[in-house]
Design an enzyme around this catalytic site. Structure first.
Site, PDB file in Angstrom:
ATOM      1  N   CYS A 191      30.572  53.030   8.678  1.00  0.00           N
ATOM      2  CA  CYS A 191      30.586  52.365  10.150  1.00  0.00           C
ATOM      3  C   CYS A 191      31.935  54.203  10.480  1.00  0.00           C
ATOM      4  O   CYS A 191      32.158  54.008  11.894  1.00  0.00           O
ATOM      5  CB  CYS A 191      31.843  51.211  10.236  1.00  0.00           C
ATOM      6  N   ASP A 211      24.849  44.728  36.214  1.00  0.00           N
ATOM      7  CA  ASP A 211      24.634  43.449  36.874  1.00  0.00           C
ATOM      8  C   ASP A 211      25.171  43.008  35.804  1.00  0.00           C
ATOM      9  O   ASP A 211      24.965  41.543  35.614  1.00  0.00           O
ATOM     10  CB  ASP A 211      23.040  43.411  37.317  1.00  0.00           C
TER      11      ASP A 211
END
Length: 219
Positions: A45, A139
């Site tokens: 990470c 949206d």
């Protein structure tokens, strides 16, 4: 019910390295990339957060906001950023959620609903399902879900390629073929009849099969 492509991305409030946010308000009229990692100060990470920081201008060009997440506290994220900058050449330049109550991880089906307790006492292996990528449209619908194993770093060039496809196909009634890249030919969507296609593409198209209608990428 598990989240799927087309589901509304769950809204939430959270503390981040850039202050408190309400997720849907933060997205606004943009696209968003929400990505998670199982624990701060983990090796794969560390490379990913640095890579994403270096690529942020590419996401900015596409109108995509970036948001990271870990179950560790925001203070930990800030300390980790120093290591990321030192080893990767760039520190996170996007907000990182401190999901210490596991709220977002549970909302997005990354951890079981029964999880509780001190996140500082959990190991990366305890949180191994928190290696996800969600692309969310203006949206507020989920457009893509990727889940990576702990030992495989994410390919952000592929994620940019997918965003290019998602944004193109949201604007035009086309689909993109395997390994498509920006500027290459596309496929007329199956929902478009030949009669409609003649008005949209008056110069015609290539059709090695009736269901495979190939045209240049729309501008």
């Amino acid at each position: 019910m598990a989240l799927q492509i087309g589901s509304t991305a769950p809204d939430f409030e959270a503390q981040t390295t850039e202050g408190k946010i309400k997720f849907h308000d933060w997205i606004g009229d943009s696209w968003a990339l929400l990505f998670s990692h199982p624990k701060d100060f983990t090796p794969v990470c560390t490379t990913e957060l640095g890579a994403l920081a270096r690529l942020k201008p590419e996401f900015d060009k596409r109108g995509v906001k970036l948001m990271g997440l870990s179950v560790d506290a925001v203070d930990n994220h800030t300390k980790w950023s120093e290591d990321i900058k030192e080893t990767q050449g760039a520190a996170p330049n996007y907000p990182m959620i401190g999901d210490t109550d596991y709220n977002v991880s549970k909302l997005y089906d990354m951890l079981p609903a029964a999880i509780s307790g001190d996140p500082a006492k959990r190991t990366a292996a305890d949180n191994l399902t928190v290696r996800n990528v969600f692309i969310i449209g203006p949206d507020k619908k989920i457009k893509l879900i990727l889940v990576y194993p702990m030992t495989t770093g994410r390919n952000f060039q592929e994620i940019l390629r997918v965003i290019d496809s998602l944004q193109l196909t949201a604007k035009h009634r086309v689909a993109t073929p395997a390994d498509w890249k920006q500027g290459e030919d596309v496929i007329i969507a199956g929902s478009v009849s030949d009669d409609e296609a003649k008005t949209i593409y008056p110069d015609g198209w290539k059709a090695p099969k009736p269901y495979l209608r190939v045209v240049p990428q729309p501008k």
